[in-house]
Design an enzyme around this catalytic site. Structure first.
Site, PDB file in Angstrom:
ATOM      1  N   GLY A 124       2.150  -8.948   1.425  1.00 18.33           N
ATOM      2  CA  GLY A 124       1.446  -8.907   0.142  1.00 18.33           C
ATOM      3  C   GLY A 124       1.719 -10.109  -0.733  1.00 18.33           C
ATOM      4  O   GLY A 124       1.318 -10.130  -1.907  1.00 18.33           O
TER       5      GLY A 124
ATOM      6  N   SER B 264       0.810  -1.214   0.000  1.00 21.24           N
ATOM      7  CA  SER B 264       0.000   0.000   0.000  1.00 21.24           C
ATOM      8  C   SER B 264       0.846   1.268   0.000  1.00 21.24           C
ATOM      9  O   SER B 264       0.433   2.286  -0.557  1.00 21.24           O
ATOM     10  CB  SER B 264      -0.928   0.000   1.220  1.00 21.24           C
ATOM     11  OG  SER B 264      -0.196  -0.174   2.420  1.00 21.24           O
TER      12      SER B 264
ATOM     13  N   ASP C 259       6.860  -4.962   6.387  1.00 19.10           N
ATOM     14  CA  ASP C 259       5.884  -5.217   7.447  1.00 19.10           C
ATOM     15  C   ASP C 259       6.481  -4.942   8.818  1.00 19.10           C
ATOM     16  O   ASP C 259       5.756  -4.556   9.741  1.00 19.10           O
ATOM     17  CB  ASP C 259       5.392  -6.657   7.356  1.00 19.10           C
ATOM     18  CG  ASP C 259       4.694  -6.928   6.028  1.00 19.10           C
ATOM     19  OD1 ASP C 259       3.665  -6.275   5.786  1.00 19.10           O
ATOM     20  OD2 ASP C 259       5.187  -7.750   5.246  1.00 19.10           O
TER      21      ASP C 259
ATOM     22  N   ASP D  73      10.848  -0.198  -1.738  1.00 18.72           N
ATOM     23  CA  ASP D  73       9.876  -1.201  -1.306  1.00 18.72           C
ATOM     24  C   ASP D  73       9.390  -0.876   0.098  1.00 18.72           C
ATOM     25  O   ASP D  73      10.032  -0.100   0.824  1.00 18.72           O
ATOM     26  CB  ASP D  73      10.512  -2.597  -1.337  1.00 18.72           C
ATOM     27  CG  ASP D  73       9.494  -3.714  -1.490  1.00 18.72           C
ATOM     28  OD1 ASP D  73       8.278  -3.445  -1.389  1.00 18.72           O
ATOM     29  OD2 ASP D  73       9.915  -4.863  -1.707  1.00 18.72           O
ATOM     30  N   GLY D  74       8.290  -1.468   0.467  1.00 18.06           N
ATOM     31  CA  GLY D  74       7.773  -1.317   1.817  1.00 18.06           C
ATOM     32  C   GLY D  74       8.263  -2.451   2.704  1.00 18.06           C
ATOM     33  O   GLY D  74       9.097  -3.267   2.298  1.00 18.06           O
TER      34      GLY D  74
ATOM     35  N   GLU E 278      10.284  -9.697  -4.569  1.00 21.11           N
ATOM     36  CA  GLU E 278      10.802  -8.513  -3.871  1.00 21.11           C
ATOM     37  C   GLU E 278      12.263  -8.709  -3.483  1.00 21.11           C
ATOM     38  O   GLU E 278      13.072  -7.785  -3.564  1.00 21.11           O
ATOM     39  CB  GLU E 278       9.960  -8.228  -2.629  1.00 21.11           C
ATOM     40  CG  GLU E 278       8.589  -7.652  -2.942  1.00 21.11           C
ATOM     41  CD  GLU E 278       7.705  -7.508  -1.727  1.00 21.11           C
ATOM     42  OE1 GLU E 278       6.837  -6.628  -1.730  1.00 21.11           O
ATOM     43  OE2 GLU E 278       7.881  -8.288  -0.763  1.00 21.11           O
TER      44      GLU E 278
ATOM     45  N   LYS F 199       9.125  -9.089   5.460  1.00 23.01           N
ATOM     46  CA  LYS F 199       8.308  -8.698   4.325  1.00 23.01           C
ATOM     47  C   LYS F 199       7.485  -9.903   3.863  1.00 23.01           C
ATOM     48  O   LYS F 199       7.745 -11.018   4.283  1.00 23.01           O
ATOM     49  CB  LYS F 199       9.186  -8.190   3.170  1.00 23.01           C
ATOM     50  CG  LYS F 199       9.865  -6.861   3.489  1.00 23.01           C
ATOM     51  CD  LYS F 199      10.773  -6.372   2.377  1.00 23.01           C
ATOM     52  CE  LYS F 199      10.190  -6.428   1.006  1.00 23.01           C
ATOM     53  NZ  LYS F 199       8.865  -5.725   0.919  1.00 23.01           N
ATOM     54  N   GLY F 200       6.496  -9.632   3.029  1.00 25.59           N
ATOM     55  CA  GLY F 200       5.712 -10.720   2.481  1.00 25.59           C
ATOM     56  C   GLY F 200       4.240 -10.667   2.813  1.00 25.59           C
ATOM     57  O   GLY F 200       3.493 -11.580   2.452  1.00 25.59           O
TER      58      GLY F 200
END
Length: 226
Positions: A101, A31, A88, A85-86, A107, A98-99
């Site tokens: 999404g 997001s 979590d 990149d974002g 990524e 991460k992950g």
């Protein structure tokens, strides 16, 4: 737009401002990255910014096309100047989970391919230690129960990720198991153990990859360098 979305928009736009003419750009997913892609597309249209991006997911590629961000692929270019990149979770040592999404495998490829990895998050993603967010692990569908059984021996109960009541299938045709370790004391060690399990494709632990973190908080945007 709620406060968290406003923070995501602000850091996405800040990240877009760091992209320079001629760059090859890895584009993550999530997001917050949505706002980055949108702002990057505005720069392409308004400033004539000449760049090429490689998306980490099918959805990211669709955003890029929607907002006018030119794309390329690894057949054409083998290295990226920057990846945005974002995440979590981000711990004080810039280790990441991460992950969320389900795009962690791609990524990690674009993160490794970049000379610099910039992570964009709102302040809620900054943590003292990793693990409150269940660690995503991408695994092969074949004998996935067996792979999950081996992961469980490391101290968690893996949960197969579903979407709309059905098993989620990643862009790579694999499954995701979410692994609630609660507190990960040794991220690098856990990553090595998970990677050694046959059937594990990739983990959501990004170890020693992030160079910069752009954080959107109640007092504005802050930038931390490793």
């Amino acid at each position: 737009m709620n406060t968290q979305d406003q923070l995501k928009k602000a850091v996405g736009e800040k990240a877009a401002s760091l992209v320079k003419d001629g760059m090859k750009v890895g584009i993550g997913f999530g997001s917050t990255v949505y706002w980055f892609v949108r702002a990057l597309g505005e720069r392409v249209k308004q400033e004539g910014l000449e760049i090429e991006g490689i998306p980490s997911s099918i959805m990211t590629g669709e955003w890029a096309k929607e907002f006018g961000v030119p794309l390329t692929d690894f057949e054409t270019t083998k290295e990226l100047d920057i990846t945005i990149d974002g995440s979590d979770e981000v711990d004080p040592d810039f280790q990441l989970i991460k992950g969320g999404g389900a795009a962690l495998f791609r990524e990690k490829i674009i993160a490794q391919a970049a000379k610099k990895l910039i992570i964009i998050v709102d302040e809620s993603k900054m943590v003292d230690h990793l693990g409150a967010f269940a660690l995503p692990v991408e695994i092969l569908p074949f004998a996935w129960e067996r792979t999950a059984y081996e992961i469980e021996k490391l101290g968690c109960t893996p949960v197969l990720r579903l979407k709309d009541g059905e098993t989620l299938i990643t862009d790579n045709g694999n499954y995701i198991v979410d692994c609630p370790f609660e507190k990960i004391k040794d991220p690098a060690g856990l990553d090595r153990k998970l990677q050694s399990i046959v059937g594990v494709v990739e983990t959501g632990l990004f170890i020693d990859m992030a160079d910069t973190v752009i954080i959107g908080g109640s007092e504005g945007i802050s930038i931390k360098e490793k």
